[in-house]
Design a protein around this motif. Structure first.
Motif, short mmCIF file in Angstrom:
data_model
loop_
_atom_site.label_atom_id
_atom_site.label_comp_id
_atom_site.label_asym_id
_atom_site.label_seq_id
_atom_site.Cartn_x
_atom_site.Cartn_y
_atom_site.Cartn_z
N MET A 12 0.97 -1.23 0.20
CA MET A 12 -0.04 -0.26 -0.10
C MET A 12 0.98 1.30 -0.03
SD MET A 12 -3.11 -1.01 2.45
CE MET A 12 -2.24 -1.22 3.90
N THR A 13 0.29 2.40 -0.51
CA THR A 13 1.27 3.83 -0.50
C THR A 13 0.00 4.67 -0.29
OG1 THR A 13 2.47 5.01 -1.68
CG2 THR A 13 0.88 3.81 -3.02
N THR A 14 0.57 5.80 -0.64
CA THR A 14 -0.53 7.05 -0.50
C THR A 14 -0.44 7.94 -1.67
OG1 THR A 14 0.92 8.48 0.62
CG2 THR A 14 -0.36 7.03 2.17
N VAL A 15 -1.50 8.79 -1.97
CA VAL A 15 -1.53 9.66 -3.02
C VAL A 15 -0.28 10.56 -2.96
CG1 VAL A 15 -2.85 11.79 -3.95
CG2 VAL A 15 -3.95 9.52 -3.55
N GLY A 16 -0.05 11.20 -1.81
CA GLY A 16 1.08 11.93 -1.74
C GLY A 16 2.36 11.24 -1.67
N GLU A 17 2.59 10.10 -1.56
CA GLU A 17 3.77 9.34 -1.71
C GLU A 17 4.13 9.15 -3.05
OE1 GLU A 17 6.48 8.30 0.22
OE2 GLU A 17 5.75 7.76 2.06
N GLU A 18 2.95 8.85 -3.93
CA GLU A 18 3.08 8.57 -5.40
C GLU A 18 3.40 9.98 -5.97
OE1 GLU A 18 3.93 5.51 -6.34
OE2 GLU A 18 3.52 5.52 -3.95
N LYS A 19 2.69 10.98 -5.71
CA LYS A 19 2.79 12.41 -6.24
C LYS A 19 4.47 12.72 -6.20
CE LYS A 19 -0.22 15.44 -5.34
NZ LYS A 19 -1.11 16.19 -4.59
N ALA A 20 4.94 12.37 -5.08
CA ALA A 20 6.42 12.74 -4.82
C ALA A 20 7.36 11.89 -5.29
CB ALA A 20 6.70 13.04 -3.30
N HIS A 21 7.29 10.57 -5.48
CA HIS A 21 8.20 9.71 -5.47
C HIS A 21 7.95 8.53 -6.95
CE1 HIS A 21 9.94 10.67 -1.79
NE2 HIS A 21 8.90 10.32 -1.40
N ASN A 22 6.73 8.73 -7.42
CA ASN A 22 6.49 7.74 -8.44
C ASN A 22 7.16 8.17 -9.74
OD1 ASN A 22 5.28 6.32 -10.77
ND2 ASN A 22 3.69 5.40 -9.14
N PRO A 23 7.93 7.55 -10.53
CA PRO A 23 8.65 8.08 -11.81
C PRO A 23 7.62 8.37 -12.96
CG PRO A 23 9.74 6.14 -11.01
CD PRO A 23 8.63 6.17 -10.04
N PHE A 24 6.77 7.56 -12.87
CA PHE A 24 5.82 8.04 -13.97
C PHE A 24 4.89 9.43 -13.79
CE2 PHE A 24 5.85 3.30 -14.47
CZ PHE A 24 6.00 3.28 -15.73
N PHE A 25 4.77 9.80 -12.40
CA PHE A 25 3.75 10.89 -11.99
C PHE A 25 4.39 12.36 -11.52
CE2 PHE A 25 1.60 7.08 -11.69
CZ PHE A 25 0.74 6.99 -12.72
N VAL A 26 5.91 12.12 -11.03
CA VAL A 26 6.41 13.23 -10.41
C VAL A 26 6.49 14.20 -11.57
CG1 VAL A 26 8.92 14.13 -9.83
CG2 VAL A 26 8.13 12.17 -8.84
N GLY A 27 6.31 15.44 -11.05
CA GLY A 27 6.29 16.78 -12.03
C GLY A 27 5.15 16.74 -12.99
N ARG A 28 4.05 15.92 -13.12
CA ARG A 28 2.87 15.73 -13.79
C ARG A 28 1.60 16.60 -12.96
NH1 ARG A 28 2.63 12.54 -18.36
NH2 ARG A 28 4.36 11.01 -18.50
N ILE A 29 1.70 16.83 -11.81
CA ILE A 29 0.60 17.38 -11.05
C ILE A 29 1.10 18.73 -10.41
CG2 ILE A 29 -0.92 17.07 -9.22
CD1 ILE A 29 -0.86 14.03 -9.84
#
Length: 272
Positions: free
Chosen positions: A255-272
Motif C-alpha cells: 500500500m502507498t498514499t496519493v502524496g507518496e506517489e505524487k512525490a516519488h513515482n517516476p511516472f507521475f513526478v512533475g505531472r501534478i
C-alpha cells in the motif's frame, strides 16, 4: 505485512518504452547514448548518467527513477481500523485483495478476491463481519480467481465496470455510489491497463481509501495494455487528485498514499 515493490526501475523503463512504442535503438538515439548503455540499463545495471538521459525521453522523473534503482523508495503505510489487505500467491507472483468495513456496524465490502479468498473469509468470521458487497477493480484472472467461492460463501452481490464482465457480476458505470454502514464508495473509471478498470474511492474511516486495482502501484503503474496514454491520464486526473493522505490499495505490491506517489513515482513526478 512486508510486501516488496511490484516493479523495479527496469520494469518502469520497459513499461514506458512499450507504452510510447520506443525501441531500444530509438531510445539510445534520443538519449544520446550507445545501444550498449541501454542494454545494460535494461539488465538492471545502474548507470546514473544513462538513467538521467533516458528518463526525460520516456516522460519519467529522473530522480524518482534513480531512487527506485537504488532501493531508496519504500512507502510506509499501515493498515487502519476497518482496512485489511490480503496477499496471496498466483503462479509466479502475488496478488492483493482488500476488506473494508465499518467498525461500528461490522458491515464490510470485499474488493477483488486474490488467488484464494479463504483468508478473507477467515477474517470475516473472526471479526464477525457481514460482507454486503463484492466490488471488482477489473476482470483479469489473478484478481477474480476465487470469485465463485467468495460470492457463494458470503451471499453478497458482485459489481464490475460495465466495460468488462465477470460471471455472476452486475455492471456499474462511473460515478455509481454505494453506502455500507458509515462508508461511502464511489466508482471511478481508471481504464488503460484493462478496458474497464475501476478505482473505488472509500470514505468514512479515519483516512480515505482508493482501491485502484492495477492502475497504480507503489513506485510504478500497471502496463498500458489497452491504452498507455489513457492509463496515465486517468491515474493523474482521477487518482492523484484525491487528498494526499488517501491510502492507495493496489492490486500488487505494498500500500502507498496519493502524496507518496505524487512525490516519488517516476511516472507521475512533475505531472501534478
Amino acid at each position: 505485512m512486508n510486501i516488496p515493490l511490484e516493479d523495479n526501475f527496469t520494469d518502469v523503463i520497459g513499461k514506458a518504452q512499450r507504452g510510447l512504442e520506443i525501441s531500444d535503438s530509438d531510445l539510445a538515439k534520443k538519449a544520446r547514448l550507445d545501444a550498449s548503455a541501454i542494454r545494460k540499463l535494461r539488465r538492471g545495471h545502474y548507470d546514473e548518467l544513462a538513467l538521467f538521459r533516458v528518463a526525460p525521453v520516456l516522460g519519467l522523473g529522473a530522480r524518482a527513477l534513480a531512487d527506485l534503482a537504488q532501493n531508496e523508495y519504500r512507502p510506509e503505510v499501515r493498515e487502519i481500523d476497518g482496512l485489511t489487505m490480503f496477499n496471496t500467491p498466483y503462479h509466479d507472483m502475488t496478488v492483493n485483495a482488500f476488506l473494508v468495513w465499518d467498525p461500528k456496524s461490522h458491515e464490510a465490502i470485499a474488493f477483488d478476491t486474490g488467488a484464494d479468498c479463504r483468508p478473507i473469509l477467515d477474517r470475516v468470521k473472526r471479526d464477525k463481519l457481514t460482507v454486503k458487497l463484492i466490488l471488482l477493480t477489473h476482470a483479469h484472472p489473478d484478481h477474480i480467481a476465487d470469485l465463485s467461492r467468495l460470492k457463494t460463501q458470503t451471499g453478497a452481490p458482485v459489481y464490475i465496470s460495465e466495460r468488462e464482465a465477470a460471471f455472476g457480476a452486475e455492471t456499474i458505470s462511473e460515478g455509481h455510489e454505494f453506502n455500507v454502514g458509515n462508508l461511502n464508495v464511489k466508482a471511478l473509471l481508471t481504464w488503460g491497463h484493462s478496458r474497464g478498470g475501476m478505482t473505488f474511492f472509500v470514505t468514512g474511516l479515519a483516512r480515505p481509501i482508493a482501491v485502484v486495482g492495477d492502475s497504480i502501484f507503489a513506485g510504478s503503474m500497471g502496463g498500458g495494455n489497452i491504452s498507455y496514454k489513457e492509463a496515465l491520464k486517468n491515474n493523474v486526473e482521477k487518482i492523484l487528485t484525491l487528498p494526499d493522505q488517501t491510502i492507495i490499495c493496489p492490486g500488487h505490491g505494498p500500500m502507498t498514499t496519493v502524496g507518496e506517489e505524487k512525490a516519488h513515482n517516476p511516472f507521475f513526478v512533475g505531472r501534478i
